[in-house]
Design a protein around this motif. Structure first.
Motif, PDB file in Angstrom:
ATOM      1  N   ILE A   1       0.859  -1.186   0.000  1.00  0.00           N
ATOM      2  CA  ILE A   1       0.000   0.000   0.000  1.00  0.00           C
ATOM      3  C   ILE A   1       0.896   1.237   0.000  1.00  0.00           C
ATOM      4  N   LEU A   2       0.834   2.018  -1.089  1.00  0.00           N
ATOM      5  CA  LEU A   2       1.736   3.164  -1.233  1.00  0.00           C
ATOM      6  C   LEU A   2       1.189   4.411  -0.550  1.00  0.00           C
ATOM      7  N   ALA A   3      -0.125   4.490  -0.466  1.00  0.00           N
ATOM      8  CA  ALA A   3      -0.776   5.595   0.255  1.00  0.00           C
ATOM      9  C   ALA A   3      -2.158   5.111   0.627  1.00  0.00           C
ATOM     10  N   GLU A   4      -2.725   5.672   1.685  1.00  0.00           N
ATOM     11  CA  GLU A   4      -4.076   5.276   2.049  1.00  0.00           C
ATOM     12  C   GLU A   4      -4.776   6.384   2.801  1.00  0.00           C
ATOM     13  N   ARG A   5      -6.095   6.293   2.801  1.00  0.00           N
ATOM     14  CA  ARG A   5      -6.895   7.295   3.502  1.00  0.00           C
ATOM     15  C   ARG A   5      -8.182   6.614   3.908  1.00  0.00           C
ATOM     16  N   ARG A   6      -8.684   6.943   5.063  1.00  0.00           N
ATOM     17  CA  ARG A   6      -9.889   6.270   5.513  1.00  0.00           C
ATOM     18  C   ARG A   6     -10.735   7.189   6.373  1.00  0.00           C
ATOM     19  N   ASN A   7     -12.034   7.175   6.162  1.00  0.00           N
ATOM     20  CA  ASN A   7     -12.945   7.844   7.095  1.00  0.00           C
ATOM     21  C   ASN A   7     -14.131   6.919   7.359  1.00  0.00           C
ATOM     22  N   ALA A   8     -15.201   7.446   7.936  1.00  0.00           N
ATOM     23  CA  ALA A   8     -16.281   6.567   8.386  1.00  0.00           C
ATOM     24  C   ALA A   8     -16.927   5.781   7.235  1.00  0.00           C
ATOM     25  N   THR A   9     -16.927   6.344   6.041  1.00  0.00           N
ATOM     26  CA  THR A   9     -17.647   5.678   4.946  1.00  0.00           C
ATOM     27  C   THR A   9     -16.756   5.201   3.807  1.00  0.00           C
ATOM     28  N   THR A  10     -15.538   5.728   3.727  1.00  0.00           N
ATOM     29  CA  THR A  10     -14.730   5.490   2.529  1.00  0.00           C
ATOM     30  C   THR A  10     -13.299   5.123   2.888  1.00  0.00           C
ATOM     31  N   ALA A  11     -12.758   4.135   2.184  1.00  0.00           N
ATOM     32  CA  ALA A  11     -11.340   3.815   2.324  1.00  0.00           C
ATOM     33  C   ALA A  11     -10.708   3.865   0.944  1.00  0.00           C
ATOM     34  N   GLN A  12      -9.475   4.361   0.885  1.00  0.00           N
ATOM     35  CA  GLN A  12      -8.764   4.405  -0.389  1.00  0.00           C
ATOM     36  C   GLN A  12      -7.371   3.823  -0.215  1.00  0.00           C
ATOM     37  N   TYR A  13      -6.973   2.980  -1.159  1.00  0.00           N
ATOM     38  CA  TYR A  13      -5.639   2.392  -1.162  1.00  0.00           C
ATOM     39  C   TYR A  13      -4.996   2.624  -2.501  1.00  0.00           C
ATOM     40  N   LEU A  14      -3.733   2.957  -2.467  1.00  0.00           N
ATOM     41  CA  LEU A  14      -2.993   3.134  -3.709  1.00  0.00           C
ATOM     42  C   LEU A  14      -1.991   1.994  -3.862  1.00  0.00           C
ATOM     43  N   PHE A  15      -2.082   1.305  -4.993  1.00  0.00           N
ATOM     44  CA  PHE A  15      -1.225   0.136  -5.268  1.00  0.00           C
ATOM     45  C   PHE A  15      -0.415   0.357  -6.545  1.00  0.00           C
ATOM     46  N   HIS A  16       0.653  -0.439  -6.696  1.00  0.00           N
ATOM     47  CA  HIS A  16       1.290  -0.557  -8.019  1.00  0.00           C
ATOM     48  C   HIS A  16       0.320  -1.315  -8.927  1.00  0.00           C
ATOM     49  N   THR A  17       0.097  -0.785 -10.129  1.00  0.00           N
ATOM     50  CA  THR A  17      -0.808  -1.482 -11.049  1.00  0.00           C
ATOM     51  C   THR A  17      -0.309  -2.898 -11.331  1.00  0.00           C
ATOM     52  N   ARG A  18       1.015  -3.059 -11.397  1.00  0.00           N
ATOM     53  CA  ARG A  18       1.548  -4.397 -11.713  1.00  0.00           C
ATOM     54  C   ARG A  18       1.203  -5.415 -10.627  1.00  0.00           C
ATOM     55  N   GLU A  19       0.878  -4.964  -9.435  1.00  0.00           N
ATOM     56  CA  GLU A  19       0.515  -5.906  -8.363  1.00  0.00           C
ATOM     57  C   GLU A  19      -0.987  -6.175  -8.312  1.00  0.00           C
ATOM     58  N   CYS A  20      -1.750  -5.541  -9.226  1.00  0.00           N
ATOM     59  CA  CYS A  20      -3.209  -5.710  -9.203  1.00  0.00           C
ATOM     60  C   CYS A  20      -3.644  -6.811 -10.157  1.00  0.00           C
ATOM     61  N   PRO A  21      -4.698  -7.537  -9.797  1.00  0.00           N
ATOM     62  CA  PRO A  21      -5.149  -8.634 -10.656  1.00  0.00           C
ATOM     63  C   PRO A  21      -5.920  -8.126 -11.869  1.00  0.00           C
ATOM     64  N   GLU A  22      -6.009  -8.950 -12.887  1.00  0.00           N
ATOM     65  CA  GLU A  22      -6.857  -8.664 -14.058  1.00  0.00           C
ATOM     66  C   GLU A  22      -8.325  -8.626 -13.615  1.00  0.00           C
ATOM     67  N   ALA A  23      -8.726  -9.705 -12.921  1.00  0.00           N
ATOM     68  CA  ALA A  23     -10.097  -9.772 -12.430  1.00  0.00           C
ATOM     69  C   ALA A  23     -10.078  -9.664 -10.898  1.00  0.00           C
ATOM     70  N   TRP A  24     -10.742  -8.675 -10.386  1.00  0.00           N
ATOM     71  CA  TRP A  24     -10.808  -8.479  -8.943  1.00  0.00           C
ATOM     72  C   TRP A  24     -12.002  -9.259  -8.384  1.00  0.00           C
ATOM     73  N   HIS A  25     -11.927  -9.515  -7.096  1.00  0.00           N
ATOM     74  CA  HIS A  25     -13.015 -10.200  -6.407  1.00  0.00           C
ATOM     75  C   HIS A  25     -13.265  -9.455  -5.098  1.00  0.00           C
ATOM     76  N   ILE A  26     -14.525  -9.121  -4.818  1.00  0.00           N
ATOM     77  CA  ILE A  26     -14.824  -8.432  -3.563  1.00  0.00           C
ATOM     78  C   ILE A  26     -15.005  -9.501  -2.481  1.00  0.00           C
ATOM     79  N   PRO A  27     -14.135  -9.491  -1.468  1.00  0.00           N
ATOM     80  CA  PRO A  27     -14.232 -10.525  -0.426  1.00  0.00           C
ATOM     81  C   PRO A  27     -15.531 -10.350   0.384  1.00  0.00           C
ATOM     82  N   GLU A  28     -15.955 -11.389   0.989  1.00  0.00           N
ATOM     83  CA  GLU A  28     -17.176 -11.351   1.827  1.00  0.00           C
ATOM     84  C   GLU A  28     -16.967 -10.412   3.007  1.00  0.00           C
TER      85      GLU A  28
END
Ligand code: ASP
Ligand code: MG
Length: 431
Positions: free
Chosen positions: A404-431
């Protein structure tokens, strides 16, 4: 009460699609209806390429592109009307002659001005063809020039609405159940009659403006997707459709980069509590998504938004001073001057992190101007993941195995910044 419909480029991309549109609208006969239409298929992209060809003085390329675009539109006319097409064919030809003239008249002017005097032809052409087809299908139709209705300032390519003048013009319209009104999305004009545009994908906004000024009963955006989802179904293998959302939640999603609705669209609808329905023109019987004042269903499903092509700037004061408000003010001022938007801003004692949309020329300008006073580090090719209403386990699942290169979080929203090369082609939202 009036309904406002908006159809995007995909829903009128060829003769078959336009026939389908005619059948769909046939089902609303007898209802006061204003229909806002985009350019056919990818016409606006083709018009942008045409503009570049003209501005770089590639005359052969310009000619080829203009002829191809004209041939495409004439082929659609031919497929719809066959030998009966005479009059319409002439009108299409004269619109292309007008477009060519405008390119010659404006090619030495400022680019944004030239852009706006030519980019709207996609919509002028598409609505001319569609209006003729609706008449042919027995639906009484009146074609309206949106430049007589949507009045703006002269901020070309991102014009601001002159609400007073627009409300007055739209207020003079006769909307009744006798004739369906067809007009263009995306374009307007200044009070002096100079054409303007509202920004790419601006037809949604046009429809919302008209709905607002007409006190419409509702607005419906007919899309090539069956409504809003909690994530882009092309990127997340378990995305689910959202039946109902509030304006506020939809504005958040659009603001954070969900591409389904143009972010400026919601405010005018919200102001007058005009419900917005997003539904599929391919399966018009499916309910789609309803957006209104009611917040009850917000957050029932966590929503994920990916913004790719991000750049992270890390800015440090040179003099070992703190990153105080004065310095933040200075840095953000430069950001505004460069015309950039930060999706994530994170301040620390001696540094400021900015996550920015990659826009090479503007970024270069910002980096150069900031490096006079600050030490800078820069990383490119990043992906920002924004999650609305996440649970802790969901966030853990989504960030697992990725730096995680940068992140921000409040009561309703979280943001994470990743290297694109570490991201999957197809994402899956975990339970
Ligand atoms: N035709 C314009 C575009 O493609 C406007 C729109 O489709 O909303 O950006
Ligand atoms: Mg379009």
């Amino acid at each position: 009460m009036t309904k406002v419909f908006k159809f995007g480029g995909a829903s009128i991309k060829d003769a078959a699609a336009i026939r389908h549109l005619g059948e769909l609208l046939g089902g609303f006969r007898g209802h006061p209806l204003v229909v806002v239409i985009s350019a056919m298929g990818k016409t606006t992209n083709a018009l942008e390429a045409l503009l570049e060809a003209m501005r770089s003085d590639q005359q052969d390329d310009y000619r080829d592109r203009l002829e191809r675009l004209e041939a495409d539109h004439l082929a659609t006319v031919e497929a719809l009307f066959g030998s009966e097409a005479g009059d319409l064919r002439d009108r299409i030809r004269s619109l292309f002659a007008e477009l060519d003239q405008r390119h010659r008249a404006y090619c030495h002017e400022d680019r944004a001005l030239h852009y706006d005097q030519t980019i709207g032809y996609g919509e002028l052409l598409s609505t001319t063809i569609v209006a003729a087809w609706l008449e042919e299908s027995g639906i009484a139709t009146r074609w309206l020039d949106a430049r007589d209705l949507i009045i703006t300032d002269a901020s070309h390519q991102a014009a601001n609405i002159d609400w007073q003048a627009t409300a007055q013009r739209v207020g003079e319209l006769e909307v009744d159940s006798e004739k369906l009104l067809v007009t263009q999305g995306f374009i307007g004009s200044t009070r002096d009659g100079l054409s303007t545009s509202l920004g790419r994908e601006g037809s949604d906004f046009s429809a919302a403006i008209l709905a607002y000024c007409l006190d419409a009963e509702d607005a419906t955006f007919w899309k090539d997707v069956p409504g809003l989802f909690n994530a882009d179904p092309r990127r997340f293998d378990n995305a689910v459709p959202l039946a109902h959302l509030s304006y506020a939640e939809t504005i958040e999603l659009a603001w954070h980069g969900a591409k389904v609705i143009h972010p400026k669209t919601l405010a005018p609808l919200q102001r007058k509590s005009i419900p917005l329905v997003v539904r599929s023109f391919e399966t018009p019987d499916a309910a789609g998504s309803l957006i209104d004042d009611d917040t009850r269903n917000d957050g029932e499903h966590p929503a994920c938004i990916l913004s790719e092509g991000q750049t992270l700037l890390e800015v440090h004061p040179r003099d070992l001073a703190f990153m105080d408000e004065a310095r933040q003010y200075h840095i953000l001022g430069r950001l505004v001057e460069a015309g950039l938007h930060a999706e994530l801003i994170d301040g620390g004692a001696t540094r400021l992190l900015l996550c920015l949309d990659s826009h090479p020329a503007r970024l270069e300008q910002l980096v150069q101007s900031l490096s006079v006073d600050y030490d800078m580090a820069r990383q490119d090719d990043l992906t920002l993941l924004t999650v609305r209403h996440p649970s802790a386990s969901l966030l853990a699942g989504l960030s697992e195995g990725r730096e995680i290169l940068a992140e921000r979080r409040n009561a309703t929203t979280a943001q994470y910044l990743f290297h694109t090369r570490e991201c999957p082609e197809a994402w899956h939202i975990p339970e």
